[in-house]
Design a protein around this motif. Structure first.
Motif, PDB file in Angstrom:
ATOM      1  N   ASP A 159       0.857  -1.135  -0.011  1.00 20.14           N
ATOM      2  CA  ASP A 159       0.081   0.066  -0.150  1.00 20.14           C
ATOM      3  C   ASP A 159       0.798   1.302   0.023  1.00 20.14           C
ATOM      4  OD1 ASP A 159       1.042   0.420   2.625  1.00 20.14           O
ATOM      5  OD2 ASP A 159      -0.859  -0.520   3.389  1.00 20.14           O
ATOM      6  N   THR A 160       0.270   2.291   0.017  1.00 19.64           N
ATOM      7  CA  THR A 160       0.945   3.746  -0.363  1.00 19.64           C
ATOM      8  C   THR A 160       1.877   3.903   0.973  1.00 19.64           C
ATOM      9  OG1 THR A 160      -0.786   4.491  -1.821  1.00 19.64           O
ATOM     10  CG2 THR A 160       0.766   6.163  -0.642  1.00 19.64           C
ATOM     11  N   GLU A 195       6.181   8.962  -8.052  1.00 23.08           N
ATOM     12  CA  GLU A 195       4.669   8.879  -7.845  1.00 23.08           C
ATOM     13  C   GLU A 195       4.106   7.621  -7.377  1.00 23.08           C
ATOM     14  OE1 GLU A 195       1.041   8.868 -11.129  1.00 23.08           O
ATOM     15  OE2 GLU A 195       3.063   9.977 -11.599  1.00 23.08           O
ATOM     16  N   VAL A 196       3.114   7.568  -6.384  1.00 20.59           N
ATOM     17  CA  VAL A 196       2.766   6.467  -6.037  1.00 20.59           C
ATOM     18  C   VAL A 196       1.086   6.382  -6.032  1.00 20.59           C
ATOM     19  CG1 VAL A 196       2.357   4.868  -3.970  1.00 20.59           C
ATOM     20  CG2 VAL A 196       4.248   6.339  -3.919  1.00 20.59           C
ATOM     21  N   GLY A 198      -3.068  -3.701  -7.158  1.00 17.31           N
ATOM     22  CA  GLY A 198      -1.588  -3.526  -7.088  1.00 17.31           C
ATOM     23  C   GLY A 198      -1.395  -2.193  -6.625  1.00 17.31           C
ATOM     24  N   LEU A 199       0.022  -1.700  -6.775  1.00 17.06           N
ATOM     25  CA  LEU A 199       0.483  -0.523  -6.556  1.00 17.06           C
ATOM     26  C   LEU A 199       1.467  -0.220  -7.650  1.00 17.06           C
ATOM     27  CD1 LEU A 199       0.280   1.752  -4.307  1.00 17.06           C
ATOM     28  CD2 LEU A 199       2.452   0.719  -3.257  1.00 17.06           C
ATOM     29  N   ILE A 216      11.369  -3.520  -0.722  1.00 14.56           N
ATOM     30  CA  ILE A 216       9.879  -3.872  -0.878  1.00 14.56           C
ATOM     31  C   ILE A 216       9.680  -5.243  -0.860  1.00 14.56           C
ATOM     32  CG2 ILE A 216       9.138  -3.586  -3.250  1.00 14.56           C
ATOM     33  CD1 ILE A 216       7.022  -2.084  -0.590  1.00 14.56           C
ATOM     34  N   THR A 217      10.451  -6.099  -1.584  1.00 10.71           N
ATOM     35  CA  THR A 217      10.176  -7.644  -1.796  1.00 10.71           C
ATOM     36  C   THR A 217      10.797  -8.203  -0.540  1.00 10.71           C
ATOM     37  OG1 THR A 217      12.177  -7.726  -3.052  1.00 10.71           O
ATOM     38  CG2 THR A 217      10.098  -7.509  -4.447  1.00 10.71           C
ATOM     39  N   ARG A 218      11.542  -7.675   0.265  1.00  9.36           N
ATOM     40  CA  ARG A 218      11.855  -8.312   1.533  1.00  9.36           C
ATOM     41  C   ARG A 218      10.669  -8.723   2.415  1.00  9.36           C
ATOM     42  NH1 ARG A 218      14.864 -10.842  -0.740  1.00  9.36           N
ATOM     43  NH2 ARG A 218      14.396  -9.648  -2.307  1.00  9.36           N
TER      44      ARG A 218
END
Length: 119
Positions: free
Chosen positions: A10-11, A46-47, A54-55, A79-81
């Motif tokens: 998420d953001t 930009e998020v 998804g994000l 982020i993938t951790r």
């Protein structure tokens, strides 16, 4: 450079990851379709939410060409951790396309790109 993240992303989580790498110079939002945008290290970030579920985190070079690719790769790595992230992809001009899936980051190839968004 775009990073798409699926799973429990998420953001707020994206901002925490980006802040952990380096603080934002400017942080604001929402604006238009963006949930949040900011500038860090000369890169516009930009998020926004991206369907389905998804994000999208978009990185755009500012004063230093090529910096967005560095920031995007670092973001993908961190982020993938998080075990809650099911899948993520880094795509964009001038960067090696990467995909995180099943606990590994690999080069994105035509064989493993079925979820690649058309952006």
């Amino acid at each position: 450079m775009d990073v798409f993240v699926w799973g429990a992303a998420d953001t707020e989580r994206a901002v925490r990851v980006l802040q952990a790498l380096r603080r934002f110079d400017v942080l604001d939002g929402p604006l238009g379709s963006a949930d949040l945008f900011g500038i860090r290290d000369g890169v516009l970030v930009e998020v926004r939410h991206s369907d389905p579920g998804g994000l999208l985190v978009r990185f755009t070079d500012g004063r230093r060409p090529g910096q967005s690719a560095i920031v995007a790769r670092a973001f993908l790595w961190v982020i993938t951790r998080d075990a809650a992230v099911e899948e993520a992809m880094l795509v964009g001009p001038g960067a090696e396309p990467l995909r995180f899936r099943d606990g590994r980051i690999q080069r994105l190839t035509p064989e493993n790109s079925e979820r690649c968004p058309d952006d």
